[in-house]
Design an enzyme around this catalytic site. Structure first.
Site, PDB file in Angstrom:
ATOM      1  CD  GLU A 434      -3.517  -0.879   1.627  1.00  0.00           C
ATOM      2  OE1 GLU A 434      -4.298  -1.449   1.614  1.00  0.00           O
ATOM      3  OE2 GLU A 434      -3.275  -0.470   2.688  1.00  0.00           O
TER       4      GLU A 434
HETATM    5  C1  BMA Z   1      -4.982  -2.692   4.254  1.00  0.00           C
HETATM    6  C2  BMA Z   1      -3.995  -3.797   5.251  1.00  0.00           C
HETATM    7  C3  BMA Z   1      -3.354  -3.706   6.348  1.00  0.00           C
HETATM    8  C4  BMA Z   1      -4.371  -2.971   6.562  1.00  0.00           C
HETATM    9  C5  BMA Z   1      -5.588  -3.825   6.513  1.00  0.00           C
HETATM   10  C6  BMA Z   1      -6.871  -3.146   7.377  1.00  0.00           C
HETATM   11  O1  BMA Z   1      -4.618  -1.753   5.377  1.00  0.00           O
HETATM   12  O2  BMA Z   1      -2.544  -3.210   4.356  1.00  0.00           O
HETATM   13  O3  BMA Z   1      -2.725  -2.633   6.669  1.00  0.00           O
HETATM   14  O4  BMA Z   1      -4.515  -3.897   8.762  1.00  0.00           O
HETATM   15  O5  BMA Z   1      -5.316  -3.031   5.758  1.00  0.00           O
HETATM   16  O6  BMA Z   1      -7.430  -2.559   7.931  1.00  0.00           O
END
Ligand code: BMA
Length: 825
Positions: A434
């Protein structure tokens, strides 16, 4: 080469900043026993100097541990003969800001917990007592120092200073986990005696396009070789037969040898073939004396990431082809199974990965905010036939890219790729989690810019698009590389190319989960719905006065921003439940199971055959937990399966059935995930809530292989009173089912569907009901292994499941609205 594990008699104490390290090391007070490998938290808990951080609100009381510096010491004895040998100390992992002394001499400092360190100490050992000291400075303070110097950077989750530290990012706290800023020798410390050793062993396997041959390209690098140093290279096939042997003098330090195997036995993900593995052994000799040896379990597999145009759709595919077979990758995201990773047993790894196999998942993504997992994890994936999407350890941040940071990252990447590259299960290295998404959110991601990334507001592209791909191409050329997750087009939310994180449900728009199919991507590498851990798991950390859903401690064990509120919204949209913890647990878990099943079902339907593989994978966020918590996990921290793992298993089964109801319009399809077509009978029945049969339709259908097959669509009369079931019958057996209920469930009357359970041989059960029963959840303690659960039952359609280990234990049964008063009247 003699390897002595230094894991006994370690002690640790809080550093006394008034004293030098060497003076502090001689003090007598404050020392506690310290497990190595391990971190200071395990030592403090064992010494009862801090409470269990997972219990209640204790997390808040133990943060001081991360604010101070710690000192570790280990005294070890050596004979004169041992002390006289060439020697080195090997540190597999120091967490994180560390300086090491041996016998009062400083050896080195390190600042990356993912980079092993090796220090030659030949002239620094002595016969008798030797002392090893390691000072660990507060990573938090160190990070704040760098942040003050270089500026605060953008993050999601945790203290922003984490971005300057090559330390597991989830240690800083995440939206499913507590903050525990560990410190310590978290991986083994070893004294190596003897100079000549196998310093590196590589064996990339080049597979012919038609998989008819495989070239094992062995390169054995020997350090401190002498004139008579030789290596013996041996390869055994999966049947255990020795098929190649080569003995060669080392000469200039490394030996290269290629072994060509015709018609090799291939390594397949489970469900597609065997997990065949070849055993390569490389031994180093001086004359007849063996000095060192390494063994690799290798698998021959051809991996392609196919990105090609689709018929009649925008963009391109993002599909994995293994051994020339395109595969729909159902799977999950993996997080470290504990904050204190040395407490994770091999048994825990096996149970979690076996559970994913049992639910027909073929891919596990190791998420970029945790750790590069232990060797055992990958051995299990090789053995069980699980594909691994391996992130590099970057998550949700605008990471720096100054020279010292780049150098540290390069050393980390080389060390980890060299350690893991021989695992056939690892099919893709991925730059980060991300970071393109957060950069786009800050308008810092200009896809078209290809200049010096380090001079932009998104400098870390240097890492993801230049440094890491170079390391992967050099050290692991047969495995794919992808710059980030999500990544793909000019827009990380693009549904038509690359991978996508679908958080339109739960985060951002909080869209209804029934709409999941709309939020597709060519490959959905994250999506999720929260639910509670099992009741027993939650109760294990709740004081007596905190055992209700809205309690302070329950909400402390839900780390998602606005988590309790978002859950309340989704629950209110979906079903009725009593305000007790027991009802809350069932309600959240029921809803999670429905939501995730809707996602997999909707996206696998888009796996529609050659040229139409519009959605080629779905990896749920998240498989597991690291403490007792309300989170997106489908298996809780006590390894108790949540209902979702069964509903997902039905959607990913080799044959799965799908029903999509839009108002009164119903569409039916069957996915044949097998590589052969299959002739099936399809039975569609409609029942009212009293259990009266309203209609039955029968079809025969040649289910085309490896794709979804549309069956029919029609209008349902009395749709809001009608439950529709679909059964797929092949060779006289029901191999898949689906049911479609009027929604929202909360509008349905609560009633007792008169469920009956008949015990058969070998812990098999036959479950049936007089009236349609939704979400039938069977429980009988932790020792029972259910082949299926959270069943949807229709009259006259009994289901058989196995409850291994059940014996004569009583079975507790819940179903949708089991706790509603009116039915008890
Ligand atoms: C995404 C994942 C995690 C996070 C999840 C739930 O961002 O990459 O970083 O825990 O969503 O929010």
């Amino acid at each position: 080469m003699q390897k002595l594990a230094l894991q006994q008699a370690w002690q640790a104490k809080q550093r006394d900043p008034q004293r030098t390290v060497l003076a502090d090391a001689t003090s007598s007070e404050g020392w506690i026993a310290a497990p190595v490998p391990g971190t200071i938290y395990e030592a403090l808990i064992a010494a009862k100097q801090i409470p269990d951080p997972f219990d209640g609100l204790n997390e808040l009381d133990v943060q001081w541990v991360g604010d101070v510096d710690w000192l570790y010491r280990c005294d070890f004895e050596l004979s004169a003969e041992q002390a006289s040998q060439p020697a080195a100390l090997h540190f597999a992992g120091l967490d994180t800001i560390a300086t090491v002394w041996l016998n009062d001499q400083e050896l080195f400092s390190s600042d990356n917990m993912f980079v092993p360190q090796r220090a030659v100490v030949s002239n620094q050992l002595q016969a008798g007592k030797n002392q090893l000291l390691i000072e660990f400075r507060s990573a938090l303070k160190h990070g704040h120092g760098l942040q003050a110097e270089m500026g605060q950077l953008g993050v999601w989750n945790g203290d922003p200073s984490r971005l300057y530290l090559r330390k597991a990012q989830y240690h800083y706290g995440w939206d499913w986990g507590p903050a525990l800023l560990t410190a310590g020798p978290w991986l083994p410390v070893t004294l190596e005696l003897g100079a000549t050793r196998l310093s590196d062993l590589a064996c990339p396997i080049t597979v012919a396009d038609d998989c008819s041959t495989a070239d094992f390209g062995v390169t054995a690098t020997v350090a401190d070789a002498t004139a008579d140093t030789a290596v013996l290279i041996q390869l055994w096939n999966p049947a255990g037969e020795l098929i190649a042997e080569k003995h060669q003098l080392v000469g200039a330090g490394s030996v290269q040898h290629t072994i060509t195997v015709d018609q090799p036995s291939l390594w397949w993900p489970h469900g597609y073939g065997a997990q065949a593995r070849y055993r390569l052994t490389v031994s180093v000799f001086a004359g007849q004396t063996q000095l060192d040896q390494r063994e690799l379990q290798l698998g021959v597999r051809r991996v392609r990431l196919v990105q090609e145009p689709l018929r009649d759709e925008a963009g391109e595919t993002f599909l994995f082809e293994i051994n020339n077979v395109p595969m729909f990758c159902g799977g999950a995201n993996w997080i470290p199974a504990d904050l204190l990773t040395n407490r994770i047993s091999n048994e825990t790894y096996r149970r979690l990965l076996q559970a994913s196999v049992d639910s027909h998942m073929i891919m596990i993504r190791i998420w970029g905010g945790g750790i590069y997992e232990v060797d055992h994890f990958y051995d299990l994936c090789d053995e069980l036939g699980l594909l691994v999407w391996q992130d590099f350890m970057f998550a949700c941040g605008m990471y720096p890219a100054h020279p010292a940071f780049l150098a540290s990252v390069e050393a980390e990447a080389i060390a980890q790729v060299q350690r893991l590259r021989h695992h056939p299960s690892i099919v893709l290295w991925c730059g980060n989690n991300e970071d393109y998404q957060i950069a786009q959110t800050f308008n810092a991601y200009d896809h078209s810019f290809q200049g010096d990334f380090t001079q932009t507001s998104f400098p870390a592209r240097e890492i993801y698009e230049r440094l890491l791909p170079k390391v992967c191409a050099t050290y692991d050329p047969t495995t794919l590389y992808w710059p980030g997750s999500p990544y793909g087009g000019t827009d990380v939310y693009d549904k038509t190319r690359g991978d996508r994180h679908t958080w339109d449900v739960w985060h951002s728009a909080m869209a209804p989960y029934q709409d999941y199919p709309k939020y597709e991507g060519r490959f959905v590498s994250e999506f999720g719905m929260e639910s509670s851990a099992a009741l027993q798991t939650l109760l294990s950390v709740l004081p007596a006065d905190q055992r209700y859903p809205q309690s302070r401690v329950v909400e402390h064990h839900n780390k998602s921003e606005g988590g309790a509120r978002r859950l309340a919204v989704y629950l209110n949209d979906t079903l009725r439940f009593e305000n007790t913890l027991e009802s809350y647990v069932y309600a959240t878990q029921f809803m999670q199971a429905e939501a995730l099943a809707a996602a997999y079902r909707g996206w696998r339907r888009r796996w529609a055959g050659p040229g139409r593989y519009a959605v080629a994978g779905a990896l749920v966020w998240q498989l597991n937990d690291c403490w007792p918590v309300i989170s997106w996990a489908i298996i809780d921290s006590a390894l108790r399966n949540k209902p979702a793992i069964y509903s997902i298993g039905r959607e990913l089964a080799p044959i799965s059935a799908g029903l999509q109801r839009t108002k009164a319009q119903l569409e039916a399809w069957v996915v044949n995930g097998m590589l052969k077509s299959s002739n099936a009978s399809i039975i569609i029945t409609g029942y009212d809530l009293q259990g009266r049969l309203l209609f039955e339709q029968n079809y025969t259908h040649e289910l085309a292989a490896n794709q979804a097959n549309p069956i029919t669509s029609f209008e349902i009369a009395l749709a809001d009173q009608t439950v529709v079931g679909l059964q797929v019958v092949i060779d006289g057996a029901v191999v898949a089912r689906a049911s479609s209920w009027p929604e929202p469930f909360k509008y349905l009357p609560a009633y007792d569907p008169q469920i009956s359970v008949t015990r058969l041989a070998d812990d098999w059960l036959e479950i049936s009901s007089q009236r349609p029963a939704k979400g039938v959840w069977l429980q009988a303690g932790d020792a029972v292994h259910w082949s299926d659960n959270l069943l949807d039952l229709l009259p006259n359609q009994p289901q058989r499941i196995q409850a291994r280990g059940l014996g004569q234990q009583p079975i507790e049964i819940k179903w949708l609205h089991w706790d509603q008063q009116e039915q008890r009247a």
